[in-house]
Motif scaffolding. Structure first.
Motif, mmCIF file in Angstrom:
data_model
loop_
_atom_site.group_PDB
_atom_site.id
_atom_site.type_symbol
_atom_site.label_atom_id
_atom_site.label_comp_id
_atom_site.label_asym_id
_atom_site.label_seq_id
_atom_site.Cartn_x
_atom_site.Cartn_y
_atom_site.Cartn_z
ATOM 1 N N UNK A 238 -70.405 -93.654 34.087
ATOM 2 C CA UNK A 238 -70.604 -95.125 34.310
ATOM 3 C C UNK A 238 -69.289 -95.777 35.037
ATOM 4 N N UNK A 239 -67.983 -95.568 34.756
ATOM 5 C CA UNK A 239 -67.240 -96.426 35.310
ATOM 6 C C UNK A 239 -67.155 -95.986 36.773
ATOM 7 N N UNK A 240 -67.230 -94.589 37.206
ATOM 8 C CA UNK A 240 -67.442 -94.271 38.799
ATOM 9 C C UNK A 240 -68.523 -95.073 39.540
ATOM 10 N N UNK A 241 -69.695 -95.205 38.767
ATOM 11 C CA UNK A 241 -70.826 -95.993 39.375
ATOM 12 C C UNK A 241 -70.536 -97.626 39.527
ATOM 13 N N UNK A 242 -69.772 -98.146 38.769
ATOM 14 C CA UNK A 242 -69.492 -99.557 38.841
ATOM 15 C C UNK A 242 -68.335 -99.619 39.866
ATOM 16 N N UNK A 243 -67.276 -98.547 39.905
ATOM 17 C CA UNK A 243 -66.165 -98.766 40.899
ATOM 18 C C UNK A 243 -66.888 -98.486 42.313
ATOM 19 N N UNK B 218 -68.213 -101.035 47.525
ATOM 20 C CA UNK B 218 -69.296 -101.405 48.570
ATOM 21 C C UNK B 218 -69.466 -102.948 48.707
ATOM 22 N N UNK B 219 -68.652 -103.604 48.021
ATOM 23 C CA UNK B 219 -68.515 -105.013 48.215
ATOM 24 C C UNK B 219 -69.087 -106.014 46.999
ATOM 25 N N UNK C 70 -72.053 -110.841 47.086
ATOM 26 C CA UNK C 70 -71.854 -112.283 47.370
ATOM 27 C C UNK C 70 -72.501 -112.497 48.768
ATOM 28 N N UNK C 71 -72.720 -111.734 49.414
ATOM 29 C CA UNK C 71 -73.422 -112.020 50.916
ATOM 30 C C UNK C 71 -74.819 -112.198 50.705
#
Length: 71
Positions: free
Chosen positions: A10-15, A20-21, A46-47
């Protein structure tokens, strides 16, 4: 929105999303299914938000205003 067991994956997915921005949106949430802690974290790009905001602003600019509080 990422959800899953509170583990390394899970932490790796969020990281990876952050790399990726994406940015975190709000606080993480946690619950339990009786044995496993399940977590959730919202992320936003954000974009994409800026693009959507610009589209809304352009649409509002294109409205004709009748002066009576209605477009």
């Amino acid at each position: 929105m990422f959800t899953g067991p509170d583990d390394r994956a899970f932490c790796e997915r969020v990281s990876a999303a952050l790399a990726e921005g994406y940015v975190l949106h709000g606080s993480p949430a946690a619950t339990s299914d009786g044995g496993t802690v399940i977590v959730a974290q919202a992320v936003v790009l954000p974009a994409a938000i800026a693009s959507a905001d610009a589209a809304v602003a352009n649409a509002v600019d294109d409205l004709e205003f009748d002066g009576g509080g209605h477009a």
